[in-house]
Design an enzyme around this catalytic site. Sequence first.
Site, short mmCIF file in Angstrom:
data_model
loop_
_atom_site.label_atom_id
_atom_site.label_comp_id
_atom_site.label_asym_id
_atom_site.label_seq_id
_atom_site.Cartn_x
_atom_site.Cartn_y
_atom_site.Cartn_z
N GLU A 117 0.93 -1.23 -0.02
CA GLU A 117 -0.03 0.14 -0.14
C GLU A 117 0.85 1.19 -0.03
O GLU A 117 1.98 1.37 0.63
CB GLU A 117 -0.79 0.22 1.23
CG GLU A 117 -2.14 -0.90 1.10
CD GLU A 117 -1.75 -2.08 1.94
OE1 GLU A 117 -0.65 -2.20 2.57
OE2 GLU A 117 -2.37 -3.19 1.74
N TYR A 129 7.95 2.07 -7.13
CA TYR A 129 7.56 1.07 -7.45
C TYR A 129 6.89 0.82 -8.91
O TYR A 129 7.15 -0.57 -9.33
CB TYR A 129 6.11 0.85 -6.64
CG TYR A 129 6.36 0.92 -5.33
CD1 TYR A 129 7.65 0.55 -4.56
CD2 TYR A 129 5.57 1.77 -4.21
CE1 TYR A 129 7.68 0.64 -3.01
CE2 TYR A 129 5.89 2.23 -2.90
CZ TYR A 129 6.90 1.43 -2.24
OH TYR A 129 7.35 1.78 -1.10
#
Length: 164
Positions: A117, A129
């Site tokens: 998350e 990411y």
Amino acid sequence: MSALAPDRDDTAAAPNALRPMREDDLDAVHAIEIRAYEFPWTPGIFRDCLRADYPSWVLIEDGRVLGYFLMSVAAGEAHVLNVCVAPEAHGCGHGRRLLRALLSIARGRGAERVFLEVRPSNPGAIALYHSEGFNEIGRRPRYYPARGGREDALVMAIELLGEG
Ligand SMILES: CC(C)(COP(=O)(O)OP(=O)(O)OC[C@H]1O[C@@H](n2cnc3c(N)ncnc32)[C@H](O)[C@@H]1OP(=O)(O)O)[C@@H](O)C(=O)NCCC(=O)NCCS
């Protein structure tokens, strides 16, 4: 930049190295945590992760903790719990090194996919990411504390199957 072999402690060999986190790292780890996050983890959360034997690693430079990550791995799935670099060392590739090591260790422990998350208000982490192959797969409404309320979490995932 190369990822660390999953089961090695290379601190003896290199001035800048990854090794498993220990309880005596927690003061240094938490000192970074409170500078890096507006809503930091408490020392007790780190301690619980270590006692639960979650894979937890520190990046050491010149004998000092520069960054760390923690994750859980179960039933073929890994969950990134925390990835963090000391603020004064941002933008030097340490975050990418930590993330690549995390993926390598997750793969070594049998994970086929990795979840995390991230706050939508954290574009640097999201860019990292994405650049390592994570994709957005959902959103958790009001997941994080935030100034004046709550903030959603973006849920991101990467498949590890078939990778080297
Ligand atoms: C997110 C974090 C771990 C990145 O660590 P870092 O060492 O600064 O990142 P790197 O130098 O390895 O950068 C890797 C990539 O991340 C992205 N990135 C990092 N910081 C960025 C920024 N401020 N803005 C945009 N992109 C950024 C870029 O894609 C970068 O690749 P590039 O250098 O080729 O452009 C670090 O900023 C941090 O610890 N933040 C506080 C804690 C946190 O938010 N953790 C993530 C919780 S989900």
